[in-house]
Design a protein around this motif. Structure first.
Motif, PDB file in Angstrom:
ATOM      1  N   TRP A   1      60.708   9.780  87.230  1.00 55.87           N
ATOM      2  CA  TRP A   1      59.828  11.659  86.753  1.00 55.87           C
ATOM      3  C   TRP A   1      60.020  12.721  86.849  1.00 55.87           C
ATOM      4  O   TRP A   1      60.631  12.202  88.243  1.00 55.87           O
TER       5      TRP A   1
ATOM      6  N   LYS B   1      58.823  15.366  86.806  1.00 53.89           N
ATOM      7  CA  LYS B   1      57.482  15.564  87.528  1.00 53.89           C
ATOM      8  C   LYS B   1      56.254  14.226  86.567  1.00 53.89           C
ATOM      9  O   LYS B   1      56.370  14.716  85.258  1.00 53.89           O
ATOM     10  N   VAL B   2      54.893  13.989  87.677  1.00 53.08           N
ATOM     11  CA  VAL B   2      54.262  13.474  87.051  1.00 53.08           C
ATOM     12  C   VAL B   2      53.084  13.183  87.542  1.00 53.08           C
ATOM     13  O   VAL B   2      52.845  13.628  88.924  1.00 53.08           O
ATOM     14  N   THR B   3      51.710  13.090  86.823  1.00 50.43           N
ATOM     15  CA  THR B   3      51.020  13.054  87.511  1.00 50.43           C
ATOM     16  C   THR B   3      50.604  11.380  87.786  1.00 50.43           C
ATOM     17  O   THR B   3      50.777  11.071  87.708  1.00 50.43           O
TER      18      THR B   3
ATOM     19  N   GLN C   1      48.953   9.939  84.628  1.00 44.87           N
ATOM     20  CA  GLN C   1      50.898   9.978  83.657  1.00 44.87           C
ATOM     21  C   GLN C   1      51.280   8.842  84.278  1.00 44.87           C
ATOM     22  O   GLN C   1      51.607   7.194  83.553  1.00 44.87           O
TER      23      GLN C   1
ATOM     24  N   ASN D   1      43.213  14.834  88.316  1.00 43.00           N
ATOM     25  CA  ASN D   1      44.775  15.242  87.969  1.00 43.00           C
ATOM     26  C   ASN D   1      45.486  15.992  89.361  1.00 43.00           C
ATOM     27  O   ASN D   1      45.467  17.254  89.405  1.00 43.00           O
ATOM     28  N   ILE D   2      46.503  14.951  89.832  1.00 41.76           N
ATOM     29  CA  ILE D   2      46.972  15.519  90.759  1.00 41.76           C
ATOM     30  C   ILE D   2      48.322  15.148  90.951  1.00 41.76           C
ATOM     31  O   ILE D   2      49.050  14.083  89.871  1.00 41.76           O
ATOM     32  N   ASP D   3      49.418  15.607  91.275  1.00 38.63           N
ATOM     33  CA  ASP D   3      50.327  16.104  90.410  1.00 38.63           C
ATOM     34  C   ASP D   3      51.625  15.271  91.569  1.00 38.63           C
ATOM     35  O   ASP D   3      51.218  15.605  92.885  1.00 38.63           O
ATOM     36  N   LEU D   4      51.914  14.194  91.177  1.00 41.44           N
ATOM     37  CA  LEU D   4      52.541  13.594  92.348  1.00 41.44           C
ATOM     38  C   LEU D   4      54.384  13.826  92.312  1.00 41.44           C
ATOM     39  O   LEU D   4      55.217  13.375  93.766  1.00 41.44           O
ATOM     40  N   GLY D   5      55.077  15.106  91.737  1.00 37.29           N
ATOM     41  CA  GLY D   5      55.926  15.677  92.341  1.00 37.29           C
ATOM     42  C   GLY D   5      57.253  14.720  91.282  1.00 37.29           C
ATOM     43  O   GLY D   5      56.495  14.009  90.492  1.00 37.29           O
TER      44      GLY D   5
ATOM     45  N   LEU E   1      49.137  18.520  98.127  1.00 39.07           N
ATOM     46  CA  LEU E   1      48.208  18.429  96.755  1.00 39.07           C
ATOM     47  C   LEU E   1      46.264  19.560  96.660  1.00 39.07           C
ATOM     48  O   LEU E   1      46.354  20.322  98.115  1.00 39.07           O
TER      49      LEU E   1
END
Length: 219
Positions: free
Chosen positions: A27, A29-31, A34, A53-57, A159
């Motif tokens: 990905w 970008k993925v949370t 997701q 709801n955190i973005d893992l990049g 984060l």
């Protein structure tokens, strides 16, 4: 036929549906949610509404087992990952929001209680340490006021502040609770418990053994 031997059966949780599953996916970008939705596709596993709801990049997974993915989330993002029946939780807290409190009383609706106090450890302050893309170091400190030493825990950068604060406090609580009363309780089916709930234990004979206990596992 007559039964002559007593045995104890332990059922494996819903994680068994993820055993042997391999993930090969990238990905840009993925949370967190997701990623977990993709991992649990095709199973009976549901995702907790408390997953942050955190973005893992950008994430690239090359033919990895789910256990390796969970280990990565725990290491890089300091996620707690747990099941409550068929519901999967991952995030800053142990099981998301703390569940309801139910009462137990030693010698009444508790068959056996193995509660012990572990030796208290040196007071430590937990610090989360992260580096941004420019190499600048940032720290998030727990609210522990009295301490003799500092323990650094490295975590992924970028984060949300609220997530970092919750993780830091959870890890601080874990350190502080290492010297407190804990153990195992064998109770009856009523009242029923699930992970994430709280047991209010009363002991009229040994009052020091009473208190509020967070339920981590149920067998």
């Amino acid at each position: 036929f007559p039964v002559t031997i007593n045995i104890e059966l332990k059922a494996e949780g819903y994680y068994y549906q993820l055993k042997g599953k391999r993930i090969d996916k990238s990905w840009k970008k993925v949370t967190l949610k997701q990623l977990l939705q993709y991992v649990t596709t095709g199973t009976d596993i549901k995702l907790s509404s408390d997953i942050p709801n955190i973005d893992l990049g950008p994430v690239s997974i090359k033919n990895a087992g789910v256990d390796k993915i969970f280990d990565w989330l725990k290491s890089e993002f300091k996620c707690e990952i747990n099941f409550c029946l068929n519901t999967l939780y991952a995030g800053a807290l142990t099981y998301g929001q703390t569940g309801e409190t139910k009462k137990l009383r030693m010698g009444w609706n508790v068959r056996e209680g193995k509660l012990t106090v572990q030796p208290a450890k040196e007071q430590v302050q937990i610090n989360l340490v992260m580096k941004d893309s420019k190499g600048k170091t940032e720290r998030v400190k727990s609210t522990q006021k009295k301490y003799k030493s500092v323990k650094d825990e490295h975590i992924h950068s970028g984060l949300p502040a609220a997530y970092l604060k919750s993780v830091c406090q959870r890890m601080q609580d874990e350190v502080n609770n290492e010297g407190r009363l804990g153990g195992d309780i064998t109770a009856f089916l009523i009242p029923s418990f699930r992970p994430g709930m709280v047991a209010q234990v009363d002991d009229t004979r040994y009052p020091d053994r009473g208190g509020h206990f967070f339920i981590k596992t149920v067998e």
